[in-house]
Design a protein around this motif. Structure first.
Motif, PDB file in Angstrom:
ATOM      1  N   LEU A 220     -57.877 -11.878  -2.001  1.00  0.00           N
ATOM      2  CA  LEU A 220     -58.644 -12.138  -0.780  1.00  0.00           C
ATOM      3  C   LEU A 220     -60.036 -11.531  -0.881  1.00  0.00           C
ATOM      4  N   ALA A 221     -60.104 -10.327  -1.428  1.00  0.00           N
ATOM      5  CA  ALA A 221     -61.400  -9.648  -1.556  1.00  0.00           C
ATOM      6  C   ALA A 221     -62.312 -10.389  -2.525  1.00  0.00           C
ATOM      7  N   ILE A 222     -61.751 -10.859  -3.646  1.00  0.00           N
ATOM      8  CA  ILE A 222     -62.559 -11.583  -4.635  1.00  0.00           C
ATOM      9  C   ILE A 222     -63.089 -12.887  -4.038  1.00  0.00           C
ATOM     10  N   ILE A 223     -62.226 -13.590  -3.298  1.00  0.00           N
ATOM     11  CA  ILE A 223     -62.658 -14.847  -2.689  1.00  0.00           C
ATOM     12  C   ILE A 223     -63.785 -14.585  -1.679  1.00  0.00           C
ATOM     13  N   GLY A 224     -63.603 -13.549  -0.868  1.00  0.00           N
ATOM     14  CA  GLY A 224     -64.628 -13.205   0.114  1.00  0.00           C
ATOM     15  C   GLY A 224     -65.943 -12.841  -0.550  1.00  0.00           C
ATOM     16  N   LEU A 225     -65.836 -12.054  -1.604  1.00  0.00           N
ATOM     17  CA  LEU A 225     -67.024 -11.631  -2.349  1.00  0.00           C
ATOM     18  C   LEU A 225     -67.754 -12.838  -2.933  1.00  0.00           C
ATOM     19  N   GLY A 226     -67.001 -13.712  -3.593  1.00  0.00           N
ATOM     20  CA  GLY A 226     -67.592 -14.900  -4.204  1.00  0.00           C
ATOM     21  C   GLY A 226     -68.305 -15.752  -3.170  1.00  0.00           C
ATOM     22  N   LYS A 227     -67.650 -15.968  -2.053  1.00  0.00           N
ATOM     23  CA  LYS A 227     -68.231 -16.821  -1.014  1.00  0.00           C
ATOM     24  C   LYS A 227     -69.493 -16.197  -0.439  1.00  0.00           C
ATOM     25  N   THR A 228     -69.411 -14.892  -0.186  1.00  0.00           N
ATOM     26  CA  THR A 228     -70.569 -14.203   0.383  1.00  0.00           C
ATOM     27  C   THR A 228     -71.776 -14.318  -0.542  1.00  0.00           C
ATOM     28  N   LEU A 229     -71.523 -14.295  -1.858  1.00  0.00           N
ATOM     29  CA  LEU A 229     -72.617 -14.388  -2.816  1.00  0.00           C
ATOM     30  C   LEU A 229     -72.964 -15.837  -3.161  1.00  0.00           C
ATOM     31  N   MET A 231     -71.019 -18.295  -4.316  1.00  0.00           N
ATOM     32  CA  MET A 231     -70.369 -18.896  -5.476  1.00  0.00           C
ATOM     33  C   MET A 231     -69.138 -19.677  -5.054  1.00  0.00           C
ATOM     34  N   SER A 232     -68.785 -20.651  -5.897  1.00  0.00           N
ATOM     35  CA  SER A 232     -67.542 -21.367  -5.709  1.00  0.00           C
ATOM     36  C   SER A 232     -66.440 -20.521  -6.354  1.00  0.00           C
ATOM     37  N   VAL A 233     -65.242 -20.515  -5.755  1.00  0.00           N
ATOM     38  CA  VAL A 233     -64.166 -19.686  -6.302  1.00  0.00           C
ATOM     39  C   VAL A 233     -62.990 -20.549  -6.760  1.00  0.00           C
ATOM     40  N   LEU A 234     -62.601 -20.370  -8.019  1.00  0.00           N
ATOM     41  CA  LEU A 234     -61.454 -21.094  -8.583  1.00  0.00           C
ATOM     42  C   LEU A 234     -60.369 -20.093  -8.936  1.00  0.00           C
ATOM     43  N   ALA A 235     -59.115 -20.407  -8.582  1.00  0.00           N
ATOM     44  CA  ALA A 235     -58.003 -19.538  -8.966  1.00  0.00           C
ATOM     45  C   ALA A 235     -57.298 -20.128 -10.182  1.00  0.00           C
ATOM     46  N   GLU A 236     -57.085 -19.282 -11.196  1.00  0.00           N
ATOM     47  CA  GLU A 236     -56.453 -19.712 -12.448  1.00  0.00           C
ATOM     48  C   GLU A 236     -54.959 -19.435 -12.432  1.00  0.00           C
ATOM     49  N   GLY A 237     -54.222 -20.182 -13.235  1.00  0.00           N
ATOM     50  CA  GLY A 237     -52.805 -19.904 -13.453  1.00  0.00           C
ATOM     51  C   GLY A 237     -51.934 -20.162 -12.230  1.00  0.00           C
ATOM     52  N   VAL A 238     -52.301 -21.174 -11.437  1.00  0.00           N
ATOM     53  CA  VAL A 238     -51.509 -21.488 -10.243  1.00  0.00           C
ATOM     54  C   VAL A 238     -50.287 -22.310 -10.656  1.00  0.00           C
ATOM     55  N   ASP A 241     -45.947 -23.640  -5.375  1.00  0.00           N
ATOM     56  CA  ASP A 241     -46.411 -24.074  -4.060  1.00  0.00           C
ATOM     57  C   ASP A 241     -46.756 -22.881  -3.169  1.00  0.00           C
ATOM     58  N   LEU A 242     -45.997 -21.789  -3.348  1.00  0.00           N
ATOM     59  CA  LEU A 242     -46.266 -20.589  -2.542  1.00  0.00           C
ATOM     60  C   LEU A 242     -47.659 -20.033  -2.842  1.00  0.00           C
ATOM     61  N   GLN A 243     -47.991 -19.979  -4.136  1.00  0.00           N
ATOM     62  CA  GLN A 243     -49.324 -19.509  -4.524  1.00  0.00           C
ATOM     63  C   GLN A 243     -50.391 -20.437  -3.945  1.00  0.00           C
ATOM     64  N   LEU A 244     -50.131 -21.753  -4.053  1.00  0.00           N
ATOM     65  CA  LEU A 244     -51.088 -22.732  -3.546  1.00  0.00           C
ATOM     66  C   LEU A 244     -51.317 -22.545  -2.048  1.00  0.00           C
ATOM     67  N   GLU A 245     -50.233 -22.347  -1.295  1.00  0.00           N
ATOM     68  CA  GLU A 245     -50.352 -22.164   0.152  1.00  0.00           C
ATOM     69  C   GLU A 245     -51.226 -20.962   0.493  1.00  0.00           C
ATOM     70  N   ALA A 250     -56.568 -18.919   2.137  1.00  0.00           N
ATOM     71  CA  ALA A 250     -57.672 -18.005   1.815  1.00  0.00           C
ATOM     72  C   ALA A 250     -58.967 -18.764   1.518  1.00  0.00           C
ATOM     73  N   GLN A 251     -58.932 -20.101   1.649  1.00  0.00           N
ATOM     74  CA  GLN A 251     -60.120 -20.934   1.460  1.00  0.00           C
ATOM     75  C   GLN A 251     -60.675 -20.915   0.051  1.00  0.00           C
ATOM     76  N   THR A 252     -59.787 -20.845  -0.937  1.00  0.00           N
ATOM     77  CA  THR A 252     -60.198 -21.002  -2.328  1.00  0.00           C
ATOM     78  C   THR A 252     -60.761 -22.412  -2.499  1.00  0.00           C
ATOM     79  N   ASP A 253     -61.819 -22.560  -3.288  1.00  0.00           N
ATOM     80  CA  ASP A 253     -62.431 -23.879  -3.449  1.00  0.00           C
ATOM     81  C   ASP A 253     -61.622 -24.787  -4.364  1.00  0.00           C
ATOM     82  N   SER A 254     -61.122 -24.218  -5.462  1.00  0.00           N
ATOM     83  CA  SER A 254     -60.391 -25.060  -6.418  1.00  0.00           C
ATOM     84  C   SER A 254     -59.366 -24.243  -7.186  1.00  0.00           C
TER      85      SER A 254
END
Ligand code: C2E
Ligand code: CA
Ligand code: CA
Ligand code: CA
Length: 279
Positions: A220-229, A231-238, A241-245, A250-254
């Motif tokens: 959550l902190a990384i996503i917030g940081l990225g957005k504030t700066l 940047m687009s935020v992508l989560a790896e290794g998904v 479905d639980l992780q996706l939810e 958390a408003q991850t971009d991709s």
């Protein structure tokens, strides 16, 4: 126990020797592998969470070894780094990826961004900008469809040189993403010094987001940081479905991961794009 100690030591060295000779044989065969056409680029889709469609793909190199079969990158990339083979290999991956991306666009497939990993040694080539421009020109690919992924370790060394190179890449119109974010050192000071287009949250943080409160908080902190700066935020290794939810909330971009698709050979990736299956 004492007499056993000696035997253990012998087993240990035998194992070490086996590893060292495997390494040496890989290093030797890697020298000709490029010209023999043993490397292949696989593509793993990156999916936007807003529309659930493929918006990009990461190029990941594979080695079809004549006797050892498919060798994993975790086995040969470190050897390629040490022997500097990563420079010609990485340059080949770049050219091949641009070529395929342009070909898919000419076939009428929806344009996507191709993300290519750039090793620290490649960043230290003085003619890197020319190499990138030439790969784009030869392929006939617009620079905006190319993204280069660098890790935090890249930014650690020779900061001035690296910063100048990153700015040069950006001026070509090529995008830059910070890979494996959170696993290196000094990440935060570099985020201040260079405006990456994208942050890639490392899969080690994503793995347990639905069960580990600390990992969840970090993501959550990384996503917030990225957005504030900006940047687009992508989560790896998904993978689930639980992780996706969690990532959606958390408003991850991709996202990128086995949940949507493993890395695929280029033909299979092309078919996946045609299929246009939503996440
Ligand atoms: P990376 O850049 O962090 O690439 C992501 C890795 O995570 C890939 O491993 C991918 O197959 C794997 N992965 C993707 N989704 C999932 C998932 O849901 N679960 C799990 N457990 N893993 C997932 P791969 O292809 O084995 O590559 C490993 C590393 O090798 C890459 O890590 C990158 O550091 C390096 N590498 C691969 N291709 C290249 C290249 O062309 N150039 C350079 N310099 N490095 C490369
Ligand atoms: Ca990567
Ligand atoms: Ca990564
Ligand atoms: Ca990694």
């Amino acid at each position: 126990a004492k007499s056993n100690g000696r035997n253990n030591y012998q087993f240990f060295t035998a194992d070490m020797n086996a590893r060292a000779s495997e390494r040496l044989s890989l290093e030797t065969s890697m020298r000709d592998a490029l010209s023999r056409g043993e490397f292949e680029v696989f593509f793993q889709p990156q999916v936007g969470l807003e529309h659930g469609q493929i918006i990009g793909a990461e190029a990941l190199v594979r080695w079809n070894h004549p006797t050892q079969g498919l060798v994993a990158p975790s086995k040969f990339i470190p050897i390629a780094e040490e022997s500097r083979m990563i420079v010609p290999l990485g340059n080949w991956v770049l050219r091949r990826s641009c070529e395929l991306a342009a070909q898919w666009q000419r076939e009428g497939l929806p344009p996507i961004t191709i993300a290519v990993n750039l090793s620290p040694l490649q960043l230290h080539q003085s003619n890197l900008l020319d190499l990138i421009q030439d790969a784009l020109d030869t392929a006939g690919l617009d620079a905006k469809y190319l993204e280069l992924e660098v890790t935090e370790s890249v930014v650690m060394q020779e900061v001035e040189h690296v910063m100048a190179m990153l700015h040069g890449i950006k001026q070509l119109g090529v995008k830059l993403s910070l890979d494996d974010f959170g696993t290196g050192y000094s990440s935060l000071s570099y985020l201040k010094r260079f405006a990456f287009n994208k942050l890639k949250v490392d899969q080690s943080f994503v793995r347990d987001i639905s069960s580990d409160a600390n990992d969840a908080a970090i993501v959550l902190a990384i996503i917030g940081l990225g957005k504030t700066l900006g940047m687009s935020v992508l989560a790896e290794g998904v993978e689930t479905d639980l992780q996706l939810e969690f990532l959606r909330r958390a408003q991850t971009d991709s996202i990128q991961g086995y949940l949507y698709s493993k890395p695929l050979p280029s033909d299979a990736f092309r078919l996946l794009m045609l299929e246009n299956r939503p996440l």
